[in-house]
Design an enzyme around this catalytic site. Structure first.
Site, PDB file in Angstrom:
ATOM      1  N   ASP A  37      -6.369  -4.187  -5.734  1.00  0.00           N
ATOM      2  CA  ASP A  37      -7.479  -3.473  -5.103  1.00  0.00           C
ATOM      3  C   ASP A  37      -7.193  -1.986  -5.148  1.00  0.00           C
ATOM      4  OD1 ASP A  37      -9.647  -2.659  -3.681  1.00  0.00           O
ATOM      5  OD2 ASP A  37      -9.019  -3.513  -1.768  1.00  0.00           O
ATOM      6  N   GLU A  79       0.875  -1.193   0.000  1.00  0.00           N
ATOM      7  CA  GLU A  79       0.000   0.000   0.000  1.00  0.00           C
ATOM      8  C   GLU A  79       0.901   1.229   0.000  1.00  0.00           C
ATOM      9  OE1 GLU A  79      -3.476   0.981   0.081  1.00  0.00           O
ATOM     10  OE2 GLU A  79      -2.395   2.895   0.033  1.00  0.00           O
ATOM     11  N   ASP A  95       5.613   1.857  -2.992  1.00  0.00           N
ATOM     12  CA  ASP A  95       4.956   2.054  -4.277  1.00  0.00           C
ATOM     13  C   ASP A  95       4.864   0.706  -5.002  1.00  0.00           C
ATOM     14  OD1 ASP A  95       4.303   2.697  -6.867  1.00  0.00           O
ATOM     15  OD2 ASP A  95       5.698   4.391  -6.997  1.00  0.00           O
TER      16      ASP A  95
HETATM   17  N1  SPD Z   1     -15.082   3.979  -7.808  1.00  0.00           N
HETATM   18  C1  SPD Z   1     -14.312   3.518  -6.703  1.00  0.00           C
HETATM   19  C2  SPD Z   1     -13.619   2.228  -6.970  1.00  0.00           C
HETATM   20  C3  SPD Z   1     -12.812   1.803  -5.810  1.00  0.00           C
HETATM   21  C4  SPD Z   1     -12.310   0.429  -5.935  1.00  0.00           C
HETATM   22  N2  SPD Z   1     -11.462   0.074  -4.820  1.00  0.00           N
HETATM   23  C5  SPD Z   1     -12.027   0.217  -3.554  1.00  0.00           C
HETATM   24  C6  SPD Z   1     -11.099  -0.188  -2.470  1.00  0.00           C
HETATM   25  C7  SPD Z   1     -11.788  -0.955  -1.423  1.00  0.00           C
HETATM   26  N3  SPD Z   1     -10.902  -1.772  -0.687  1.00  0.00           N
END
Ligand code: SPD
Length: 279
Positions: free
Chosen positions: A156, A106, A137
């Site tokens: 994610d 992250e 990064d």
């Molecule tokens: N439009 C927002 C999309 C976000 C996708 N990722 C969300 C992260 C949740 N863990």
């Protein structure tokens, strides 16, 4: 009427949430980070004015990102999660007893700090000894850790704007693929085919140029504007519709959305998506 917080899409559509109070607001080196408490969606994480996740519907997103990949990959001992600073995705990964190690990359420590403090019901696995959380990064990690190998890679990220935009680059997908073990599975959030059809189609094109098996799947996430969201399952071998029963059994009872029938159903695509992808 009280205060409303709106996410605006392309200057023509917006989703508004009625706010009880702002619990946190800060600026990191990468983005504005906020946690708001809302009437309808509970606490919501917002990055650069984009709704990321809510207490109300986060399970719909996190379970569907994690479990189709984790129930189908040949092995799931080593898992890489990129992004996901609220902790929802690693929570779902670590519900699988076969997972021995989960590395989470992250970029923004402030997102994790704010989530730990204000969204403790989403990130419930921060103290799991199998979790190795690193604040670096993802591009740099993928470039410099070429020898690390994972059975499953989960992306994610945010929308393709701001610091998360590079996570939609073909070169980044190539780097992630390089980290997969033979037969490994990558799954990612791939935006809304209703609200962002061009990004959805372009993402599928990039993935198809790299993987022989690319299968988008759809589900509802009310927080994300149109409600219809997509994820994509990618691998060079295998296919997503043959999950391992034992792994499903281990998690279905504790899941709010994911089950055996839903696993099959989400891969059924409506005609407008099939036509856009020329399937
Ligand atoms: N439009 C927002 C999309 C976000 C996708 N990722 C969300 C992260 C949740 N863990």
């Amino acid at each position: 009427m009280g205060l409303w917080y709106d996410e605006t899409f392309d200057d023509h559509t917006r989703l508004g949430l009625r706010v009880k109070e702002t619990l946190f607001s800060g600026q990191s080196a990468y983005q504005k980070v906020e946690v708001i408490d809302t009437v309808g969606f509970g606490r919501v994480l917002v990055l650069d004015n984009i709704f990321m996740t809510s207490e109300y519907d986060e399970f719909l997103y996190h379970e569907m990102l994690a479990h189709p990949a984790l129930t189908t990959a040949p092995s799931i001992e080593r898992v890489l999660v990129i992004g996901g600073g609220d902790g929802g995705t690693v929570r779902e990964v670590l519900r699988h007893p076969e997972v021995k190690r989960c590395v989470m990359i992250e970029i923004d420590e402030l997102v994790v700090e704010a989530s730990k403090r204000y969204l403790p019901g989403i990130g419930t696995a921060w103290d799991d000894p199998r979790l190795d959380l690193r604040f670096i990064d993802a591009i740099e990690y993928v470039e410099t850790s070429r020898d690390d190998r994972y059975d499953v890679v989960l992306l994610d990220g945010t929308d393709p704007v701001g610091p998360g935009a590079v996570l939609f680059d073909e070169s980044f997908y190539r780097g992630c693929k390089r980290m997969l073990t033979d037969g490994g599975v990558m799954a990612l959030q791939s935006e809304s085919p209703l609200l962002m059809m061009d990004i959805f189609v372009e993402t599928q094109r990039k993935l198809r140029s790299l993987f022989s098996e690319v299968h988008p799947y759809l589900g509802p996430v009310p927080l994300y504007g149109t409600g219809t969201w997509s994820w994509t399952w990618c691998s060079d071998t295998g296919e997503p519709l043959r999950p391992k029963r034992q792994r499903q059994t281990a998690i279905v009872e504790g899941s709010k959305a994911y089950n055996e029938e839903l696993h099959q159903a989400v891969f059924a695509l409506p005609n407008y998506v099939k036509r856009a992808l020329k399937l």
